[in-house]
Design a protein around this motif. Structure first.
Motif, PDB file in Angstrom:
ATOM      1  N   ALA A   1     120.773  80.771  73.715  1.00  0.00           N
ATOM      2  CA  ALA A   1     119.499  80.140  73.355  1.00  0.00           C
ATOM      3  C   ALA A   1     119.719  78.833  72.595  1.00  0.00           C
ATOM      4  N   ILE A   2     120.770  78.770  71.775  1.00  0.00           N
ATOM      5  CA  ILE A   2     121.067  77.532  71.048  1.00  0.00           C
ATOM      6  C   ILE A   2     121.325  76.398  72.023  1.00  0.00           C
ATOM      7  N   PHE A   3     122.139  76.662  73.018  1.00  0.00           N
ATOM      8  CA  PHE A   3     122.425  75.624  74.014  1.00  0.00           C
ATOM      9  C   PHE A   3     121.146  75.224  74.739  1.00  0.00           C
ATOM     10  N   ASN A   4     120.331  76.193  75.052  1.00  0.00           N
ATOM     11  CA  ASN A   4     119.068  75.890  75.719  1.00  0.00           C
ATOM     12  C   ASN A   4     118.164  75.048  74.822  1.00  0.00           C
ATOM     13  N   LEU A   5     118.101  75.382  73.544  1.00  0.00           N
ATOM     14  CA  LEU A   5     117.270  74.604  72.619  1.00  0.00           C
ATOM     15  C   LEU A   5     117.739  73.152  72.534  1.00  0.00           C
ATOM     16  N   PHE A   6     119.045  72.957  72.554  1.00  0.00           N
ATOM     17  CA  PHE A   6     119.568  71.592  72.525  1.00  0.00           C
ATOM     18  C   PHE A   6     119.214  70.847  73.811  1.00  0.00           C
TER      19      PHE A   6
END
Length: 191
Positions: free
Chosen positions: A126-131
Motif C-alpha cells: 500500500a505504501i508503494f501504491n500511495l506513492f
C-alpha cells in the motif's frame, strides 16, 4: 434570553462537532481504498459504499473527488510520514541505543499506521501504491515528501550534534528500509 442563546450555542457546537466527526470518518474510510487501489478506478459508488453515505456527503465535506484525495493525503498520509512533535520529544530523551530501538523511518510509520489503524492487508504494498497515486494526483507530492525528509534529517542531525553521517547514515537507513518494505510488499507465499 441568555438561556436561549446558550442553548442555541450548545446545539450549534454539538452540530459542528458531529460535522467534524463525519468529515473525519469519510477520510478514514476512504483512505484504505486509496492505499490499495487506483484512484482513477475508484468510482463514486465505491466511495459511497465505503463511507455508507451518499455522494452528497462527499461533496458537502470535500467538494469533489480530487479534494477528497488531497484531504486524505494532507490529513492522514503526510502527518504520519512526517516526524511529529510528539515523536521528536520522545526521541530527544533517548540514549543513542534507545534511539536506534525506538526510531521508525517515515516508511515504517506509514506501514504500521496502515496495518494498525486501517487494517490494510499488505501495508508495505500500500505504501508503494500511495506513492504512485500521490505522484499522479497530488500537485507537489514529490517536493512535499522531500521537504518532510529534509525536516527529519535536520532534526536527527541536530539530535546528534551535526554528526548525522557518522552516527546515523540516513541514506543507508532509508534505502535499507525501503528495500525491506519492498520485499514485504511482494508477500510471496512459498508453501
Amino acid at each position: 434570553m441568555q438561556s436561549v442563546l446558550h442553548t442555541l450555542f450548545c446545539v450549534m457546537s454539538k452540530h459542528r462537532e458531529q460535522s467534524l466527526k463525519n468529515r473525519a470518518e469519510i477520510l478514514r474510510r476512504c483512505y484504505p481504498l486509496l492505499a490499495t487501489g487506483s484512484w482513477e478506478a475508484i468510482s463514486v459508488s465505491d466511495l459511497e459504499k465505503a463511507i455508507t453515505q451518499t455522494k452528497g456527503a462527499i461533496a458537502y465535506y470535500h467538494k469533489n473527488k480530487q479534494t477528497l484525495f488531497n484531504n486524505i493525503m494532507d490529513e492522514l498520509f503526510f502527518p504520519v510520514f512526517g516526524i511529529s512533535d510528539d515523536i521528536r520529544k520522545a526521541l530527544s530523551k533517548c540514549t543513542i541505543s534507545e534511539f536506534h530501538k525506538r526510531y521508525k523511518t517515515p516508511f515504517e510509520r506509514l506501514r504500521d499506521d496502515l496495518k494498525d489503524n486501517y487494517r490494510v492487508q499488505n501495508p508495505s504494498q500500500a505504501i508503494f501504491n500511495l506513492f504512485i497515486q500521490g505522484a499522479k494526483h497530488y500537485d507537489g507530492f514529490t517536493q512535499r515528501i522531500n521537504n518532510l525528509m529534509k525536516i527529519e534529517q535536520d532534526y536527527m542531525s541536530e539530535l546528534v550534534g551535526g554528526k548525522v553521517n557518522t552516527l546515523i547514515d540516513l541514506n543507508k537507513v532509508y534505502i535499507q528500509n525501503v528495500g525491506n518494505i519492498f520485499v514485504e510488499s511482494l508477500s510471496l507465499d512459498f508453501q
